[in-house]
Design a protein around this motif. Structure first.
Motif, PDB file in Angstrom:
ATOM      1  N   MET A  91       0.822  -1.193   0.000  1.00 61.85           N
ATOM      2  CA  MET A  91       0.000   0.000   0.000  1.00 61.85           C
ATOM      3  C   MET A  91       0.870   1.262   0.000  1.00 61.85           C
ATOM      4  SD  MET A  91      -2.985   1.111  -0.151  1.00 61.85           S
ATOM      5  CE  MET A  91      -4.487   1.536   0.588  1.00 61.85           C
ATOM      6  N   ARG A  92       1.967   1.239   0.789  1.00 56.89           N
ATOM      7  CA  ARG A  92       2.849   2.410   0.862  1.00 56.89           C
ATOM      8  C   ARG A  92       3.409   2.745  -0.515  1.00 56.89           C
ATOM      9  NH1 ARG A  92       2.927   6.644   2.234  1.00 56.89           N
ATOM     10  NH2 ARG A  92       1.771   5.749   3.906  1.00 56.89           N
ATOM     11  N   ARG A  93       3.822   1.716  -1.250  1.00 59.36           N
ATOM     12  CA  ARG A  93       4.392   1.936  -2.577  1.00 59.36           C
ATOM     13  C   ARG A  93       3.351   2.577  -3.502  1.00 59.36           C
ATOM     14  NH1 ARG A  93       7.634  -2.815  -5.109  1.00 59.36           N
ATOM     15  NH2 ARG A  93       9.088  -1.991  -3.602  1.00 59.36           N
ATOM     16  N   PHE A  94       2.108   2.087  -3.445  1.00 60.72           N
ATOM     17  CA  PHE A  94       1.038   2.649  -4.269  1.00 60.72           C
ATOM     18  C   PHE A  94       0.808   4.121  -3.924  1.00 60.72           C
ATOM     19  CE2 PHE A  94      -3.430   3.934  -4.475  1.00 60.72           C
ATOM     20  CZ  PHE A  94      -3.627   3.888  -5.852  1.00 60.72           C
ATOM     21  N   LEU A  95       0.724   4.439  -2.625  1.00 64.15           N
ATOM     22  CA  LEU A  95       0.473   5.831  -2.218  1.00 64.15           C
ATOM     23  C   LEU A  95       1.629   6.743  -2.624  1.00 64.15           C
ATOM     24  CD1 LEU A  95      -1.130   5.273   1.292  1.00 64.15           C
ATOM     25  CD2 LEU A  95      -2.267   5.999  -0.820  1.00 64.15           C
ATOM     26  N   ASP A  96       2.861   6.282  -2.410  1.00 58.62           N
ATOM     27  CA  ASP A  96       4.014   7.101  -2.812  1.00 58.62           C
ATOM     28  C   ASP A  96       4.013   7.343  -4.318  1.00 58.62           C
ATOM     29  OD1 ASP A  96       4.850   7.369  -0.208  1.00 58.62           O
ATOM     30  OD2 ASP A  96       6.343   5.766  -0.327  1.00 58.62           O
ATOM     31  N   ARG A  97       3.631   6.330  -5.085  1.00 60.17           N
ATOM     32  CA  ARG A  97       3.548   6.499  -6.546  1.00 60.17           C
ATOM     33  C   ARG A  97       2.416   7.445  -6.921  1.00 60.17           C
ATOM     34  NH1 ARG A  97       4.735   0.329  -8.603  1.00 60.17           N
ATOM     35  NH2 ARG A  97       6.968   0.412  -8.216  1.00 60.17           N
ATOM     36  N   LEU A  98       1.307   7.384  -6.194  1.00 62.67           N
ATOM     37  CA  LEU A  98       0.198   8.311  -6.439  1.00 62.67           C
ATOM     38  C   LEU A  98       0.639   9.751  -6.224  1.00 62.67           C
ATOM     39  CD1 LEU A  98      -2.879   8.880  -6.902  1.00 62.67           C
ATOM     40  CD2 LEU A  98      -3.124   8.663  -4.410  1.00 62.67           C
ATOM     41  N   TYR A  99       1.324  10.012  -5.117  1.00 59.48           N
ATOM     42  CA  TYR A  99       1.804  11.370  -4.834  1.00 59.48           C
ATOM     43  C   TYR A  99       2.821  11.819  -5.885  1.00 59.48           C
ATOM     44  CZ  TYR A  99      -0.081   9.944  -0.281  1.00 59.48           C
ATOM     45  OH  TYR A  99      -0.871   9.448   0.723  1.00 59.48           O
ATOM     46  N   ALA A 100       3.707  10.926  -6.255  1.00 58.06           N
ATOM     47  CA  ALA A 100       4.717  11.259  -7.268  1.00 58.06           C
ATOM     48  C   ALA A 100       4.077  11.517  -8.625  1.00 58.06           C
ATOM     49  CB  ALA A 100       5.750  10.147  -7.373  1.00 58.06           C
ATOM     50  N   ALA A 101       3.082  10.702  -8.999  1.00 57.66           N
ATOM     51  CA  ALA A 101       2.400  10.899 -10.284  1.00 57.66           C
ATOM     52  C   ALA A 101       1.656  12.220 -10.302  1.00 57.66           C
ATOM     53  CB  ALA A 101       1.433   9.746 -10.554  1.00 57.66           C
ATOM     54  N   SER A 102       1.030  12.550  -9.197  1.00 61.23           N
ATOM     55  CA  SER A 102       0.308  13.818  -9.119  1.00 61.23           C
ATOM     56  C   SER A 102       1.269  14.999  -9.240  1.00 61.23           C
ATOM     57  CB  SER A 102      -0.466  13.891  -7.800  1.00 61.23           C
ATOM     58  OG  SER A 102      -1.278  15.025  -7.751  1.00 61.23           O
ATOM     59  N   LEU A 118       2.379  15.311 -12.826  1.00 57.81           N
ATOM     60  CA  LEU A 118       1.360  15.994 -13.631  1.00 57.81           C
ATOM     61  C   LEU A 118       1.390  17.501 -13.381  1.00 57.81           C
ATOM     62  CD1 LEU A 118      -1.733  13.609 -13.381  1.00 57.81           C
ATOM     63  CD2 LEU A 118      -0.427  14.198 -15.435  1.00 57.81           C
ATOM     64  N   ALA A 119       1.593  17.893 -12.122  1.00 58.50           N
ATOM     65  CA  ALA A 119       1.704  19.320 -11.805  1.00 58.50           C
ATOM     66  C   ALA A 119       2.899  19.939 -12.533  1.00 58.50           C
ATOM     67  CB  ALA A 119       1.827  19.522 -10.298  1.00 58.50           C
ATOM     68  N   ALA A 120       4.012  19.225 -12.531  1.00 54.06           N
ATOM     69  CA  ALA A 120       5.204  19.712 -13.231  1.00 54.06           C
ATOM     70  C   ALA A 120       4.967  19.784 -14.735  1.00 54.06           C
ATOM     71  CB  ALA A 120       6.398  18.809 -12.926  1.00 54.06           C
ATOM     72  N   ALA A 121       4.258  18.796 -15.282  1.00 51.77           N
ATOM     73  CA  ALA A 121       3.929  18.821 -16.712  1.00 51.77           C
ATOM     74  C   ALA A 121       3.030  20.019 -17.042  1.00 51.77           C
ATOM     75  CB  ALA A 121       3.249  17.521 -17.124  1.00 51.77           C
ATOM     76  N   CYS A 122       2.136  20.347 -16.119  1.00 51.10           N
ATOM     77  CA  CYS A 122       1.290  21.529 -16.329  1.00 51.10           C
ATOM     78  C   CYS A 122       2.138  22.800 -16.349  1.00 51.10           C
ATOM     79  CB  CYS A 122       0.220  21.624 -15.244  1.00 51.10           C
ATOM     80  SG  CYS A 122      -1.077  20.390 -15.377  1.00 51.10           S
ATOM     81  N   LEU A 123       3.104  22.888 -15.440  1.00 44.49           N
ATOM     82  CA  LEU A 123       3.995  24.059 -15.430  1.00 44.49           C
ATOM     83  C   LEU A 123       4.805  24.151 -16.715  1.00 44.49           C
ATOM     84  CD1 LEU A 123       5.325  24.096 -11.758  1.00 44.49           C
ATOM     85  CD2 LEU A 123       3.765  25.729 -12.825  1.00 44.49           C
ATOM     86  N   ALA A 124       5.326  23.018 -17.164  1.00 44.43           N
ATOM     87  CA  ALA A 124       6.083  23.004 -18.422  1.00 44.43           C
ATOM     88  C   ALA A 124       5.175  23.379 -19.588  1.00 44.43           C
ATOM     89  CB  ALA A 124       6.699  21.624 -18.646  1.00 44.43           C
ATOM     90  N   ALA A 160      -4.424  23.751 -12.351  1.00 40.91           N
ATOM     91  CA  ALA A 160      -4.121  22.317 -12.271  1.00 40.91           C
ATOM     92  C   ALA A 160      -2.789  22.088 -11.570  1.00 40.91           C
ATOM     93  CB  ALA A 160      -4.105  21.695 -13.671  1.00 40.91           C
ATOM     94  N   SER A 161      -1.769  22.867 -11.911  1.00 43.86           N
ATOM     95  CA  SER A 161      -0.457  22.670 -11.294  1.00 43.86           C
ATOM     96  C   SER A 161      -0.510  22.937  -9.797  1.00 43.86           C
ATOM     97  CB  SER A 161       0.604  23.546 -11.966  1.00 43.86           C
ATOM     98  OG  SER A 161       0.362  24.912 -11.709  1.00 43.86           O
ATOM     99  N   ALA A 162      -1.299  23.917  -9.378  1.00 44.54           N
ATOM    100  CA  ALA A 162      -1.392  24.232  -7.952  1.00 44.54           C
ATOM    101  C   ALA A 162      -2.077  23.103  -7.185  1.00 44.54           C
ATOM    102  CB  ALA A 162      -2.153  25.539  -7.755  1.00 44.54           C
ATOM    103  N   PHE A 163      -3.195  22.614  -7.677  1.00 43.43           N
ATOM    104  CA  PHE A 163      -3.942  21.599  -6.941  1.00 43.43           C
ATOM    105  C   PHE A 163      -3.299  20.217  -7.015  1.00 43.43           C
ATOM    106  CE2 PHE A 163      -7.222  24.846  -7.248  1.00 43.43           C
ATOM    107  CZ  PHE A 163      -7.624  24.892  -5.923  1.00 43.43           C
ATOM    108  N   LEU A 164      -2.741  19.872  -8.163  1.00 49.41           N
ATOM    109  CA  LEU A 164      -2.137  18.548  -8.300  1.00 49.41           C
ATOM    110  C   LEU A 164      -0.883  18.383  -7.445  1.00 49.41           C
ATOM    111  CD1 LEU A 164      -2.648  17.987 -12.127  1.00 49.41           C
ATOM    112  CD2 LEU A 164      -3.801  16.773 -10.256  1.00 49.41           C
ATOM    113  N   ALA A 165      -0.249  19.474  -7.077  1.00 51.29           N
ATOM    114  CA  ALA A 165       0.979  19.403  -6.282  1.00 51.29           C
ATOM    115  C   ALA A 165       0.726  19.331  -4.778  1.00 51.29           C
ATOM    116  CB  ALA A 165       1.859  20.615  -6.593  1.00 51.29           C
ATOM    117  N   LEU A 166      -0.501  19.546  -4.320  1.00 52.08           N
ATOM    118  CA  LEU A 166      -0.765  19.650  -2.883  1.00 52.08           C
ATOM    119  C   LEU A 166      -0.390  18.402  -2.085  1.00 52.08           C
ATOM    120  CD1 LEU A 166      -4.163  21.561  -2.813  1.00 52.08           C
ATOM    121  CD2 LEU A 166      -1.938  22.393  -2.036  1.00 52.08           C
TER     122      LEU A 166
END
Length: 177
Positions: free
Chosen positions: A1-12, A15-21, A53-59
């Motif tokens: 479960m920890r690995r899934f959650l860490d990947r979820l946070y990293a993916a989000s 996506l925030a970084a992709a929005c900034l780019a 999107a970048s602001a909310f996805l990074a929270l």
């Protein structure tokens, strides 16, 4: 479960970084096209949506890594047992507040979808499409706060506190000579 959650946070956060780019790409394209007398219609709308999107996805990621603004003036001065009780109370309250934000965001976007609202700018698309980043970001933030609450109640140390302690001790940061 920890690995899934860490990947979820990293993916989000990715996506925030992709929005900034993407903001950079749209703004550069708009500036470049202006030089040739062309106009990139709807660029302001796109940049606004990407910015939100970048602001909310990074929270969620930001919270987990201790980079979200927290007022610890009182809690940091408490003895360990008092600090733990205070953190449980504050994180419990945060779960409720962020849960309400998630519910309100989802309700807001659902109403936009239900009433078939269309964006008011130059790009005429259903407004719920760009608004979904608000819901996605709020959802990831809610999961992150709930995750930290569960870790703390189970007797563990929250990730944001580990990150703060590592930052204070200089681990992972450059040390000045």
């Amino acid at each position: 479960m920890r690995r899934f959650l860490d990947r979820l946070y990293a993916a989000s956060s990715a996506l925030a970084a992709a929005c900034l780019a993407s903001i950079v790409v749209v703004m550069l394209a708009q500036a470049g096209m202006r030089e040739f007398g062309m106009l990139l219609r709807g660029a302001d709308d796109i940049v606004g949506w990407l910015c939100a999107a970048s602001a909310f996805l990074a929270l969620g990621y930001t919270f987990r890594h201790g980079e979200l603004v927290r007022v610890g003036l009182l809690i940091d001065r408490l003895p360990p047992a008092g600090r733990r009780r205070a953190e449980v109370g504050v994180l419990g309250l945060a779960v409720l507040v962020v849960g309400y934000i998630l519910w309100a965001a989802a309700s807001f976007v659902y109403e936009s979808w239900q009433f078939e609202e269309v964006a008011q700018g130059l790009i005429q698309i259903p407004i719920w499409i760009p608004q979904m980043s608000f819901v996605a970001g709020a959802l990831v933030f809610f999961v992150a706060v709930l995750d930290e609450f569960v870790v703390l109640v189970a007797g563990g140390m929250p990730a944001y506190r580990r990150a703060e302690e590592a930052h204070r001790s200089g681990i992972g940061t450059e040390q000045a000579p």
